[in-house]
Design a protein around this motif. Structure first.
Motif, PDB file in Angstrom:
ATOM      1  N   TYR A 157      51.167  20.616  35.065  1.00 63.60           N
ATOM      2  CA  TYR A 157      51.888  21.876  35.011  1.00 63.60           C
ATOM      3  C   TYR A 157      50.790  22.905  34.798  1.00 63.60           C
ATOM      4  N   ILE A 158      49.684  22.681  33.941  1.00 67.38           N
ATOM      5  CA  ILE A 158      48.724  23.633  33.596  1.00 67.38           C
ATOM      6  C   ILE A 158      47.978  23.647  35.040  1.00 67.38           C
ATOM      7  N   PHE A 159      47.748  22.732  35.789  1.00 65.73           N
ATOM      8  CA  PHE A 159      47.103  22.694  37.232  1.00 65.73           C
ATOM      9  C   PHE A 159      47.943  23.562  38.041  1.00 65.73           C
ATOM     10  N   LEU A 160      49.198  23.465  38.266  1.00 67.47           N
ATOM     11  CA  LEU A 160      50.239  24.081  39.094  1.00 67.47           C
ATOM     12  C   LEU A 160      50.258  25.650  38.704  1.00 67.47           C
ATOM     13  N   ILE A 161      49.978  25.907  37.127  1.00 64.69           N
ATOM     14  CA  ILE A 161      50.129  27.532  36.948  1.00 64.69           C
ATOM     15  C   ILE A 161      48.745  27.971  37.266  1.00 64.69           C
ATOM     16  N   VAL A 162      47.543  27.486  36.960  1.00 65.19           N
ATOM     17  CA  VAL A 162      46.321  27.786  37.414  1.00 65.19           C
ATOM     18  C   VAL A 162      46.090  28.267  38.862  1.00 65.19           C
ATOM     19  N   GLN A 163      46.790  27.373  39.826  1.00 65.78           N
ATOM     20  CA  GLN A 163      46.570  27.486  41.139  1.00 65.78           C
ATOM     21  C   GLN A 163      47.432  28.825  41.409  1.00 65.78           C
ATOM     22  N   PHE A 164      48.597  29.163  40.797  1.00 65.57           N
ATOM     23  CA  PHE A 164      49.377  30.349  41.204  1.00 65.57           C
ATOM     24  C   PHE A 164      48.680  31.521  40.499  1.00 65.57           C
ATOM     25  N   ILE A 165      48.086  31.482  39.385  1.00 67.54           N
ATOM     26  CA  ILE A 165      47.297  32.608  38.565  1.00 67.54           C
ATOM     27  C   ILE A 165      46.156  32.994  39.497  1.00 67.54           C
ATOM     28  N   ARG A 166      45.640  31.876  40.159  1.00 68.04           N
ATOM     29  CA  ARG A 166      44.258  32.360  40.980  1.00 68.04           C
ATOM     30  C   ARG A 166      44.686  33.281  42.159  1.00 68.04           C
ATOM     31  N   GLY A 167      45.957  32.964  42.528  1.00 72.74           N
ATOM     32  CA  GLY A 167      46.393  33.952  43.597  1.00 72.74           C
ATOM     33  C   GLY A 167      46.756  35.364  43.174  1.00 72.74           C
ATOM     34  N   ILE A 168      46.655  35.674  42.011  1.00 74.20           N
ATOM     35  CA  ILE A 168      46.965  37.163  41.543  1.00 74.20           C
ATOM     36  C   ILE A 168      45.957  37.951  41.566  1.00 74.20           C
ATOM     37  N   PRO A 169      45.566  38.975  42.083  1.00 72.57           N
ATOM     38  CA  PRO A 169      44.264  39.636  42.225  1.00 72.57           C
ATOM     39  C   PRO A 169      43.791  40.045  40.684  1.00 72.57           C
ATOM     40  N   ARG A 170      42.358  39.915  40.637  1.00 74.74           N
ATOM     41  CA  ARG A 170      42.078  40.320  39.471  1.00 74.74           C
ATOM     42  C   ARG A 170      41.755  41.692  39.066  1.00 74.74           C
ATOM     43  N   GLU A 171      41.961  42.740  40.281  1.00 77.75           N
ATOM     44  CA  GLU A 171      42.183  44.035  39.990  1.00 77.75           C
ATOM     45  C   GLU A 171      42.912  44.363  39.055  1.00 77.75           C
ATOM     46  N   LEU A 172      44.236  43.651  38.864  1.00 82.51           N
ATOM     47  CA  LEU A 172      45.208  43.804  37.893  1.00 82.51           C
ATOM     48  C   LEU A 172      44.464  43.706  36.431  1.00 82.51           C
ATOM     49  N   ASP A 173      43.664  42.875  36.260  1.00 84.36           N
ATOM     50  CA  ASP A 173      42.995  42.462  34.766  1.00 84.36           C
ATOM     51  C   ASP A 173      42.137  43.856  34.649  1.00 84.36           C
ATOM     52  N   GLU A 174      41.529  44.114  35.686  1.00 86.16           N
ATOM     53  CA  GLU A 174      40.578  45.274  35.087  1.00 86.16           C
ATOM     54  C   GLU A 174      41.282  46.402  34.964  1.00 86.16           C
ATOM     55  N   SER A 175      42.555  46.876  35.810  1.00 83.55           N
ATOM     56  CA  SER A 175      43.347  48.022  35.356  1.00 83.55           C
ATOM     57  C   SER A 175      44.061  47.912  33.989  1.00 83.55           C
ATOM     58  N   ALA A 176      44.409  46.633  33.620  1.00 82.60           N
ATOM     59  CA  ALA A 176      45.054  46.676  32.282  1.00 82.60           C
ATOM     60  C   ALA A 176      44.166  46.593  31.195  1.00 82.60           C
ATOM     61  N   LYS A 177      42.664  46.093  31.285  1.00 83.70           N
ATOM     62  CA  LYS A 177      41.670  46.286  30.337  1.00 83.70           C
ATOM     63  C   LYS A 177      41.371  47.911  30.135  1.00 83.70           C
ATOM     64  N   ILE A 178      41.247  48.544  31.185  1.00 79.54           N
ATOM     65  CA  ILE A 178      40.972  50.030  31.214  1.00 79.54           C
ATOM     66  C   ILE A 178      42.128  50.606  30.380  1.00 79.54           C
ATOM     67  N   ASP A 179      43.332  50.278  30.577  1.00 77.01           N
ATOM     68  CA  ASP A 179      44.578  50.778  29.798  1.00 77.01           C
ATOM     69  C   ASP A 179      44.266  50.299  28.306  1.00 77.01           C
ATOM     70  N   GLY A 180      43.521  49.471  27.934  1.00 75.61           N
ATOM     71  CA  GLY A 180      43.612  48.646  26.360  1.00 75.61           C
ATOM     72  C   GLY A 180      44.167  47.561  26.188  1.00 75.61           C
ATOM     73  N   CYS A 181      44.537  46.982  27.241  1.00 78.54           N
ATOM     74  CA  CYS A 181      45.290  45.744  27.043  1.00 78.54           C
ATOM     75  C   CYS A 181      44.084  44.539  26.533  1.00 78.54           C
ATOM     76  N   GLY A 182      44.269  43.550  25.732  1.00 74.36           N
ATOM     77  CA  GLY A 182      43.627  42.576  25.268  1.00 74.36           C
ATOM     78  C   GLY A 182      43.909  41.429  26.124  1.00 74.36           C
TER      79      GLY A 182
END
Length: 279
Positions: free
Chosen positions: A155-180
């Motif tokens: 299940y870890i492998f399954l979820i990892v593969q799905f998360i890798r398909g989520i754009p990393r730009e969302l991570d950068e936007s969230a960090k700019i907004d103060g998300c840890g």
């Protein structure tokens, strides 16, 4: 112009329908046998009972040794609920770390984690049993539940593969907004990874509900038995098995799996179809 009759398509659908009926026949026979009198179960081949009776459901639900079969259903549901919760929490946290957080030897740890998938469960059965016996966990639910809260490699492998398909730009936007990291995990990644989480939940529920071997190893008190072990109580090696009750309770035991699958079919299909695709 006269339309031509699609012979190939017709034959294909007939063939598929035939295979489908062949696969459904054991289930239909099981349902039919649960409504037949004991004397007709193995003597008639008709799927429609000549004399419909609900006696097997009444006797089966009454259980054995002053324990109703509803107790076994409760135990199975309890195990499934905690197993699903533990697997989703632990596997999603580990998958998020592998997919998004850069830490030393991440690739090595991920490879070692994947290597455990190829390790047969029978290899670790005896060491696990010895450990659980030493901490007095045998004949309790702990050996069946605690491992669910430390993650599952598949299940870890399954979820990892799905998360890798989520754009990393969302991570950068969230960090700019103060998300840890945790806020990114809880508010951004997990809602978007819902199909993978639902797939994990369905697989975990079905695996726990149908599990017989592990529960047979660790559970012995009749009040702690689950549905698979409860069905086994109706079988007697001496030949006096209550087949009618077995079939009736087997029909009831199929219903939760069907309900869970059909309720989560949308997410299940989406999770399987999109896992492994990168954006």
């Amino acid at each position: 112009m006269v339309a031509r009759f699609p012979v190939k398509s017709f034959l294909f659908h007939v063939l598929v329908l035939g295979f489908g009926l062949a696969m459904l026949y054991p289930v239909l026979w099981l349902i039919s046998a649960s409504f037949k009198p004991t004397t007709e179960i193995f003597t008639t081949s008709s799927l429609w009972p000549a004399n419909i009776t609900f006696e097997h459901y009444v006797n089966g639900w009454s259980g054995l040794r002053n324990v109703q079969f509803g107790r076994f259903f409760f135990n199975s549901f309890m195990l499934c609920v905690f197993a699903v919760i533990g697997t989703i929490i632990s596997s999603s946290l580990a998958a998020f770390a592998f997919a998004r957080i850069k830490f030393p030897l991440r690739g090595l740890f991920f490879a070692l984690m994947l290597g455990t998938i190829m390790l047969p469960g029978h290899v670790t059965l005896i060491p696990q049993y010895i450990i659980f016996h030493e901490v007095n966990w045998v004949d309790t639910f702990y050996p069946l539940l605690v491992p669910k809260f430390v993650g599952d490699a598949f299940y870890i492998f399954l979820i990892v593969q799905f998360i890798r398909g989520i754009p990393r730009e969302l991570d950068e936007s969230a960090k700019i907004d103060g998300c840890g990291w945790f806020m990114l995990y809880a508010r951004i990644i997990m809602p978007l990874a819902l199909p993978a989480l639902m797939t994990t939940a369905i697989f975990t529920f079905l695996a726990t509900w149908d599990d017989f071997f592990s529960q047979l190893i660790y559970l012995s008190d009749i009040k702690k038995l689950t549905v698979p072990l409860g069905l086994r109580l109706f079988l007697d090696s001496s030949g006096s098995s209550n087949w009618g009750a077995v079939f009736a309770m087997s029909v009831l035991s199929i219903i939760p799996s069907l309900v869970i699958f059909f309720l989560g079919q949308k997410y299940f299909t989406q999770g399987i179809a999109t896992t492994g695709l990168k954006g």
